[in-house]
Write an enzyme that holds these catalytic residues in place. Structure first.
Site, mmCIF file in Angstrom:
data_model
loop_
_atom_site.group_PDB
_atom_site.id
_atom_site.type_symbol
_atom_site.label_atom_id
_atom_site.label_comp_id
_atom_site.label_asym_id
_atom_site.label_seq_id
_atom_site.Cartn_x
_atom_site.Cartn_y
_atom_site.Cartn_z
ATOM 1 N N GLY A 1 0.800 -1.216 0.000
ATOM 2 C CA GLY A 1 0.000 0.000 0.000
ATOM 3 C C GLY A 1 0.833 1.266 0.000
ATOM 4 N N CYS A 2 0.177 2.361 0.348
ATOM 5 C CA CYS A 2 0.728 3.698 0.119
ATOM 6 C C CYS A 2 1.922 4.074 0.990
ATOM 7 C CB CYS A 2 -0.374 4.734 0.298
ATOM 8 S SG CYS A 2 -1.701 4.604 -0.920
ATOM 9 N N PHE A 3 2.147 3.374 2.094
ATOM 10 C CA PHE A 3 3.300 3.726 2.939
ATOM 11 C C PHE A 3 4.602 3.125 2.428
ATOM 12 C CE2 PHE A 3 1.606 -0.181 4.887
ATOM 13 C CZ PHE A 3 2.749 -0.966 4.978
#
Length: 265
Positions: free
Chosen positions: A39-41
């Site tokens: 995901g985005c992290f």
């Protein structure tokens, strides 16, 4: 290249790390690390892992690749999951790559940024804030309404942990590379920390041009910042400043923090 880190939302066997090794003609014994569904992290995660590998393996050169096809989350509207529309409006596909090492070879290797310190943490009381699930319907995406609030509530603590040892408490005195989860997150972070609008200029530029490309975003922003710094005739790759921060936010809610030091142009 001694090590290869690949991060993607796609799933294949053998993975994209294998495909890249063959495509680029890397040595068959290159040490590969495949990261799926982060995901985005994860733009911060790949840098943290690459930093550890480079520092603990003399002569290591780590190729980092983030390749995200967020279009796999796209589907028709759902009465039960209206939040999915937010992701579909923000997301975009993108890929980026860089090489991480330590002890650069003089006159040959010219670093763009230096990674000084990294950390990862789970924000308190944030379970279920951002979820993705691979199901029969494909990859689904859900988020709570208050994700911007959770991020802005926890960012000051992460900054204090990162910059207090450096004697830095004015966060307008550093350059910013923040994962552009969406305009609402950036707005609340700016408000919480009283940041000047120009601090998020590179971040907002990438969001506007390419959308939220998950893990690849912060690598795009690094490139945008160093190119713009050179074009504007500034002294360093970090908008003329010495110190900076890179933030990744994503499922968990997980926060990745990387303290960066710019390089003289």
């Amino acid at each position: 290249i001694t090590h290869l880190i690949v991060c993607t939302t796609s799933v294949d066997m053998p993975g994209a790390d294998y495909q890249l090794t063959k495509l680029l003609g890397l040595r068959p014994y290159v040490k590969r690390y495949m990261m799926y569904q982060q995901g985005c992290f994860a733009g911060g995660t790949v840098l943290r892992l690459a930093k550890d590998l480079a520092e603990n393996n003399k002569g290591a050169r780590v190729l980092v690749v983030c390749s995200e096809v967020t279009a796999v989350t796209f589907r028709g509207p759902s009465d039960t999951h209206l939040d999915s529309l937010v992701g579909q409006a923000l997301f975009g596909d993108g890929a980026a790559a860089l090489i991480v090492g330590s002890d650069p070879v003089p006159e040959i290797e010219k670093p763009i940024f230096e990674m000084v310190w990294t950390a990862q943490t789970i924000a308190p009381d944030s379970e279920g804030a951002i979820d993705g699930h691979l199901r029969e319907a494909g990859l689904t995406f859900h988020l709570l309404k208050d994700v911007p609030g959770i991020v802005s509530k926890n960012i000051n603590k992460a900054l204090v942990e990162a910059f207090e040892p450096l004697g830095i408490s004015d966060y307008n005195s550093i350059f910013w590379i923040a994962h552009p989860g969406g305009p609402a997150i950036l707005d609340q972070v700016e408000q919480k920390l009283a940041l000047k609008p120009e601090k998020m200029k590179a971040t907002r530029e990438v969001l506007s041009e390419y959308g939220n490309m998950s893990s690849a975003c912060v690598l795009f922003i690094l490139d945008e910042m160093r190119k713009k710094s050179a074009q504007d005739g500034l002294k360093t790759t970090g908008e003329g400043l010495e110190w900076g921060v890179l933030f990744g936010f994503g499922p968990g809610l997980t926060i990745e923090t990387v303290v960066l030091r710019s390089v003289t142009i």
